[in-house]
Scaffold this motif. Structure first.
Motif, PDB file in Angstrom:
ATOM      1  N   ARG A  95     -13.052  14.096  -4.380  1.00 55.68           N
ATOM      2  CA  ARG A  95     -11.977  13.953  -5.360  1.00 55.68           C
ATOM      3  C   ARG A  95     -12.142  14.964  -6.493  1.00 55.68           C
ATOM      4  NH1 ARG A  95      -9.117   9.187  -6.536  1.00 55.68           N
ATOM      5  NH2 ARG A  95      -8.979   9.146  -4.290  1.00 55.68           N
ATOM      6  N   GLU A 134     -10.961  18.265  -5.083  1.00 54.46           N
ATOM      7  CA  GLU A 134      -9.495  18.269  -4.943  1.00 54.46           C
ATOM      8  C   GLU A 134      -8.810  18.408  -6.298  1.00 54.46           C
ATOM      9  OE1 GLU A 134      -8.496  14.576  -3.072  1.00 54.46           O
ATOM     10  OE2 GLU A 134      -9.581  15.071  -1.229  1.00 54.46           O
ATOM     11  N   THR A 135      -9.264  17.633  -7.253  1.00 53.22           N
ATOM     12  CA  THR A 135      -8.644  17.625  -8.578  1.00 53.22           C
ATOM     13  C   THR A 135      -8.747  18.979  -9.261  1.00 53.22           C
ATOM     14  OG1 THR A 135      -9.132  15.272  -8.822  1.00 53.22           O
ATOM     15  CG2 THR A 135      -8.642  16.482 -10.838  1.00 53.22           C
ATOM     16  N   TYR A 153     -10.790   6.690 -10.845  1.00 54.60           N
ATOM     17  CA  TYR A 153     -11.362   7.599  -9.863  1.00 54.60           C
ATOM     18  C   TYR A 153     -12.607   6.990  -9.260  1.00 54.60           C
ATOM     19  CZ  TYR A 153      -8.687  10.883 -12.711  1.00 54.60           C
ATOM     20  OH  TYR A 153      -7.714  11.505 -13.410  1.00 54.60           O
TER      21      TYR A 153
END
Length: 121
Positions: free
Chosen positions: A37, A40-41, A114
């Motif tokens: 994540r 990706e972020t 998250y």
């Protein structure tokens, strides 16, 4: 905090990607964010992300834990507060209020959004 530790922490943060990672983890709170994540972020390739996470961990600014097949990273708030305290230690002759500097200590109160994907734990 000793000045050598402060220099190490500041050096780790003195790079755009690492600063962005750290700020994202601070925002995420105690729950943390899994490595995928984060990548990706922030649009970071896995090898690049791994390098930056290692630098932040070596400076003591982040920690990781395993949750299933995911590695979850989280900010080390105590270390961050030590660094902030070190930087502000002698501000305005020991009275940060005298020069308008904010006095704060960050302690996240609730888990953020998250973490490891819930359907993949």
């Amino acid at each position: 905090m000793h000045s050598d530790s402060a220099v190490k922490a500041l050096a780790a943060l003195a790079q755009q990607s690492r600063l962005a990672i750290f700020r994202l983890l601070v925002q995420a709170g105690l729950e943390g964010i899994h490595a995928g994540r984060i990548g990706e972020t922030l649009g970071l390739a896995p090898a690049t992300l791994s390098f930056h996470l290692k630098e932040l961990a070596n400076a003591g600014l982040i920690a990781s834990r395993q949750e299933g097949r995911h590695v979850i990273y989280q900010a080390q708030y105590e270390r961050m507060n030590e660094l902030l305290g070190f930087l502000m230690e002698h501000c305005c002759e020991g009275d940060p209020k005298g020069c308008g500097a904010p006095s704060f200590e960050c302690q996240p109160k609730e888990p953020a959004r998250y973490g490891a994907p819930r359907d993949q734990k």
